[in-house]
Design an enzyme around this catalytic site. Structure first.
Site, PDB file in Angstrom:
ATOM      1  N   ASP A   1       0.821  -1.194   0.000  1.00  0.00           N
ATOM      2  CA  ASP A   1       0.000   0.000   0.000  1.00  0.00           C
ATOM      3  C   ASP A   1       0.865   1.257   0.000  1.00  0.00           C
ATOM      4  OD1 ASP A   1      -2.565   1.295   0.257  1.00  0.00           O
ATOM      5  OD2 ASP A   1      -1.902   1.846   2.259  1.00  0.00           O
TER       6      ASP A   1
ATOM      7  N   THR B   1      -3.543   6.046  -3.808  1.00  0.00           N
ATOM      8  CA  THR B   1      -2.381   6.796  -3.319  1.00  0.00           C
ATOM      9  C   THR B   1      -1.151   6.565  -4.185  1.00  0.00           C
ATOM     10  OG1 THR B   1      -2.010   4.970  -1.806  1.00  0.00           O
ATOM     11  CG2 THR B   1      -3.056   6.908  -0.909  1.00  0.00           C
ATOM     12  N   THR B   2      -0.932   5.311  -4.564  1.00  0.00           N
ATOM     13  CA  THR B   2       0.245   5.042  -5.387  1.00  0.00           C
ATOM     14  C   THR B   2       0.108   5.755  -6.723  1.00  0.00           C
ATOM     15  OG1 THR B   2       0.234   2.865  -4.363  1.00  0.00           O
ATOM     16  CG2 THR B   2       1.759   3.187  -6.187  1.00  0.00           C
TER      17      THR B   2
ATOM     18  N   ASP C   1      -9.142  -0.092   2.806  1.00  0.00           N
ATOM     19  CA  ASP C   1      -9.222   0.280   1.388  1.00  0.00           C
ATOM     20  C   ASP C   1     -10.568  -0.110   0.804  1.00  0.00           C
ATOM     21  OD1 ASP C   1      -6.703   1.291   1.291  1.00  0.00           O
ATOM     22  OD2 ASP C   1      -5.943  -0.059  -0.262  1.00  0.00           O
TER      23      ASP C   1
END
Ligand code: ADP
Ligand code: MG
Length: 547
Positions: free
Chosen positions: A68, A101-102, A394
């Site tokens: 994550d 987010t990535t 998530d």
């Protein structure tokens, strides 16, 4: 950035010692871009369902293994101010969209990299900023056209959205369990079109069994047990009282000392006190309750009477848990004990204490109209349950976004490729130097499908060419990372919430703009600032905010 300014003028006034270090103009921008890119590169290999995990080890040797992006950036001790801005991008993304987010960090890194290339070709940062802004606006409005409306109660679609967000983070064999539980949890607590995950979906870790033994409890699970071994451990249709006041006799203060001079007096006093406890418990019995949750203490004498009346009771329940119990069972918090009546009593299908040791749990479940639910997360070790808790987090957030907004876009790079195509045809209408920046923005979006392909061991360039031409015919095609094929992602059930995609573009563009606007980096040590007298009315200078 932190406030390095004079309070009155509103103009930035940088305050430096005489031995300041200064980096100006293009060097400053390049240096910042390099740092930001380094952070983006760090998380790049974790993007997508077929990607690598990172093992994070902190100074005292604790280990976290995760896929994550947000967790990685959060756990890393990143010092460089521009690099920190990328971490901030990931944080904002996590807060607002709960996923992506990535993607946001990787996109920000690439936007900066392409900006650097343009500057090397002589394009001024202002033109790049303008072009990027136009591109970002165009992308947003295109996503509004592109998105697909969904039925918020369609369990299968919601499960697909959840699976898209968690594949790669949990083994395939668990994702069905996780997605099913998460979808049911969100739908249970949905109220007026909104989901309050933090308050209404509780997660309790229960070590020892398999992840697939995890369950959704329509109610609350407390790490508590009955106060007396003879109290009932299992009650069908319990009548629940939530007592928000102590079942104790107030300790006498020094002012009103009771003088006990004889054994008779002592006995009388104890009897009197005993009567008090009996009266308290009688009030509860009269209300019809047979399960008592008390936020304060319960005297052992009261425990005795409760037990004699066949009542389950536990004490010192946390305030937040009392609220959850109220939301789950419909019971009201009782503040003055003698006013308790049947209207304060809540209901559930079953109350059950499981276990006898210190980590014994009490389940208050099968609540017919529970507005608070609990996910009991099971797994062999703490590392497993903690990782799965992040995965649940998530899943819950993407499902909530989809349910609240009822709109999605196909994943697997589909939205990025299609948006890039649109931007490329939009660029010439703008012309000038901005046109170059808009095209660079389009190229940057393609980092998502490219990276998805590369992480899956495919040829990035090759896949991009196929995707671009495929997307021209069917705008919903994306990359099937398992098969290495270009397919319609809606049919594949690979779906992401629009909110996730829009926020990634927004926060990545904003961070990029901030970095590009800087053309002067001044470095000061904290000690220089010590000389600044408070009467100068200058805010505390935070050296960590600068180079
Ligand atoms: P992020 O932190 O950006 O959410 P993830 O590692 O969760 O990063 O990867 C998200 C990306 O993976 C999204 O672009 C999503 O569409 C894509 N993705 C997820 N599942 C699949 C799949 N089965 N096939 C193709 N792409 C997928
Ligand atoms: Mg994700």
């Amino acid at each position: 950035m932190s406030a390095n300014y004079n309070n009155y003028s509103g103009q930035p006034v940088y305050i430096m010692g005489s031995d300041k270090q200064q980096t100006k103009g293009r060097d400053a921008v390049s240096m910042n871009i390099r740092a930001a890119k380094a952070v983006a590169t760090l998380v790049k290999t974790t993007l997508g369902p077929v990607s690598m995990d990172k093992m994070l080890v902190n100074q005292i040797g604790d280990v976290v293994i995760t896929n994550d992006g947000a967790t990685i950036l959060d756990e890393m001790d990143i010092e460089h101010p521009t690099a920190k801005m990328i971490v901030e991008v990931a944080r904002t993304q996590e807060d607002i969209a709960g996923d992506g987010t990535t993607s946001a960090a990787v996109l920000a890194g690439t936007l900066l990299e392409k900006a650097q290339e343009l500057m090397e070709q002589g394009v001024h940062p202002t033109s790049i900023l303008n072009g990027y802004r136009l591109a970002s606006e165009k992308a947003m409005s295109y996503l509004d056209e592109y998105k697909i409306d969904i039925d918020s109660s369609d369990v299968e679609i919601l499960k697909n959205i959840s699976n898209t967000s968690i594949t790669g983070k949990a083994s395939e064999s668990y994702s069905e369990t996780i997605s099913t539980i998460a979808v049911n949890a969100v739908l249970k607590v949905l109220e007026n079109g909104e989901v309050n995950i933090d308050d209404d979906i509780l997660i309790v870790q229960d070590k020892g069994q398999k992840i697939t033994d995890s369950e959704l409890v329509e109610g609350v699970v407390l790490t508590k047990k009955a106060l007396h071994p003879n109290m009932p451990k299992k009650i069908q249709n319990p009548k629940i009282a939530l007592i928000d006041t102590p079942l104790e006799v107030e300790k006498t203060g020094t002012e009103s000392k009771i003088q006990i001079k004889s054994a008779d007096q002592m006995e009388a006093f104890v009897k009197e006190e005993d009567k008090g406890f009996k009266k308290m418990v009688d009030a509860i019995v009269k209300s019809g309750a047979n399960a008592v949750f008390c936020s304060k203490g319960i005297d052992d004498n009261a425990v005795h009477y409760l037990q004699k009346n066949g009542i389950y009771a536990t004490r010192r329940v946390k305030e937040s848990e009392m609220k959850s119990l109220a939301r789950a069972t419909g019971a009201k918090l009782v503040r003055s004990l003698y006013e308790i009546d049947e209207t304060d009593i809540g209901s559930a299908g079953l109350l059950e204490q499981v276990g006898e040791s210190d980590d014994a749990k009490t389940f208050i479940k099968e609540c017919s109209n529970a507005k608070t639910v609990t996910i009991v997360l099971r797994g062999g070790t703490e590392h497993v349950t903690e990782n799965i808790e992040r995965v649940f987090d998530d899943a819950l957030h993407v499902i909530a976004s989809a349910v609240e907004d009822h709109e999605v876009v196909p994943g697997g790079g589909a939205s990025e490729i299609s948006t890039a195509n649109i931007l490329r045809s939009f660029a010439p209408s703008v012309g000038g130097r901005e046109q170059l920046a808009i095209t660079a923005f389009a190229d940057s979006l393609e980092i998502i499908p490219r990276t998805l392909a590369e992480n899956a061991g495919l040829d990035g360039t090759d896949m991009l060419i196929k995707l671009r031409s495929g997307s021209g015919k069917d705008k919903y095609v994306g990359l099937d990372v398992y098969e290495g094929k270009v397919v319609n992602m809606v049919e594949k059930g690979v779906l992401d919430p629009v909110r996730v995609k829009k926020q990634a573009i927004k926060s990545a563009s904003e961070a990029t703009a901030m970095v590009l606007r800087v053309d002067d980096v001044l470095r000061a040590d904290k000690k220089d600032m010590m000389n600044v007298k408070p009467e100068h009315n200058i805010h505390n200078y935070d050296a960590s905010g600068m180079m």
